[in-house]
Design an enzyme around this catalytic site. Sequence first.
Site, PDB file in Angstrom:
ATOM      1  N   HIS A 104       7.019  12.102  39.932  1.00  0.00           N
ATOM      2  CA  HIS A 104       7.391  10.701  39.624  1.00  0.00           C
ATOM      3  C   HIS A 104       8.109  10.720  38.268  1.00  0.00           C
ATOM      4  CE1 HIS A 104       7.273   6.416  39.555  1.00  0.00           C
ATOM      5  NE2 HIS A 104       5.977   6.186  39.387  1.00  0.00           N
TER       6      HIS A 104
ATOM      7  N   HIS B 292      14.442  11.815  46.839  1.00  0.00           N
ATOM      8  CA  HIS B 292      13.744  10.545  46.647  1.00  0.00           C
ATOM      9  C   HIS B 292      13.054  10.163  47.935  1.00  0.00           C
ATOM     10  CE1 HIS B 292      12.960   6.351  45.598  1.00  0.00           C
ATOM     11  NE2 HIS B 292      13.062   6.777  44.346  1.00  0.00           N
TER      12      HIS B 292
ATOM     13  N   ASP C  38      16.367  10.520  37.407  1.00  0.00           N
ATOM     14  CA  ASP C  38      15.846  11.412  36.368  1.00  0.00           C
ATOM     15  C   ASP C  38      16.810  12.525  35.975  1.00  0.00           C
ATOM     16  OD1 ASP C  38      13.292  10.204  35.941  1.00  0.00           O
ATOM     17  OD2 ASP C  38      12.784  10.862  37.954  1.00  0.00           O
TER      18      ASP C  38
END
Length: 380
Positions: A221, A260, A312
């Site tokens: 995460h 994802h 990210d």
Amino acid sequence: MSEKKAAGGLQGIVAGQSAISTVGVGGIGLNYRGYDINDLAYKCSFEEVTYLLLKGNLPNQQQLNELKTLIQQKRQIPCKLKQILETLPKESHPMDIMRTVASIVGILEPETKSGQEYEISIRLISLFGPALLYWYHYSNSGIKINENTGKDSIAENFLKLYHLKSQIDPLVIKTFDVSLILYAEHDFAASTFAARVTVSTLSDFYSGITTAIGTLRGPLHGGANEAAMQYLEPLRSIPQADQFLNSRYQSKQLIMGFGHRVYKKEDPRSPIIKDFSLQLSKTANGDPTLLAVSQHIEKRMIEEKKIYPNLDFYSASAYKQCGVPTPMFTAIFVISRMTGWGGHIIEQRSNNKLMRPVSEYTGPAKKQFVPIEMRNKANL
Ligand code: CMC
């Protein structure tokens, strides 16, 4: 009661209703309260988005001015918190500091009545950065920073306090602010869901936030931005990047910052933060090699694995070029996602029902009880 079996990791399960964001639902991309993420990132400030997520609509100028004044007041670090931060080891991980700050503020300024969610959210959004940086400077060099940098935005305040400078490059501030907007909200992401589960028991607001911080930390995460920078940092050429990727492919290890649960193609946040990371790479303090390596890894991952970068991946190079140390990356995510967590806690409480699913039992059939004196390995 009818029971539906959940896929592993609750994949594809609709676990409740929410009016806060769409994560690619129905092909309409990422929206916060109906506003497209591109409009919010390029045309708004993080403070406007904070108001939007917590109050449900974009602020007018007066409401924004009031929020900015409140943020300035709420960034003051309580003396008792300073004393505690001064005792924490410099080797602590910034995510441990964030979780501890949420917990200590929950003791010093507890939630005592209903309707305090907005105020507590703004308190934590404003305080997290200054508290983290107070601990950072004190534990590393004994400096007690003055957290009050006037009417600065959350982004500018963080950068000034980290760099201990009164002037920060406007592109660095804008990049940081955009990253806060992009990280602010993402529907039932693991940490948000965890916060909702916690407050669904009628627990307090701060417990919801400490739960969320602990959940965000993992590299599947929020911890992915830090994990991505850890492998990117030593790669200083395309052949080194190829060697890294080939060895990860061979050992079937994950490439952090890619993939994802919901977006199976492009994460709509990725091109936005990539745009800013590329802009930074062309400035005097930029790192064009880091961007060349990142783009090469992205190209190969898409071509060879059909796996796309998530937010990210390019956040890592963006933060690096803002001069922020890698272990702080996920802590910055906390400051931002505090807005989404706050909005979701308010929403959960507005129509609460205890979250308590069931599991599919896979244990042994009913057994006859064996008294302790008759137990041995054979009959257990
Ligand atoms: N690197 C290599 N292979 C991957 C990756 C990756 N980053 N992501 C997915 N795959 C592979 C996975 O191994 C699987 O292959 P196979 O079918 O051969 O077993 C296939 O793609 C499908 O993946 P999955 O694990 O079923 O997908 P998921 O929905 O469970 O996982 C994920 C989503 C985000 C956990 C995963 O993509 C991952 O671990 N990514 C790396 C960590 C990361 O970047 N996390 C940040 C997520 S986005 C921001 C946030 O939520 O904070």
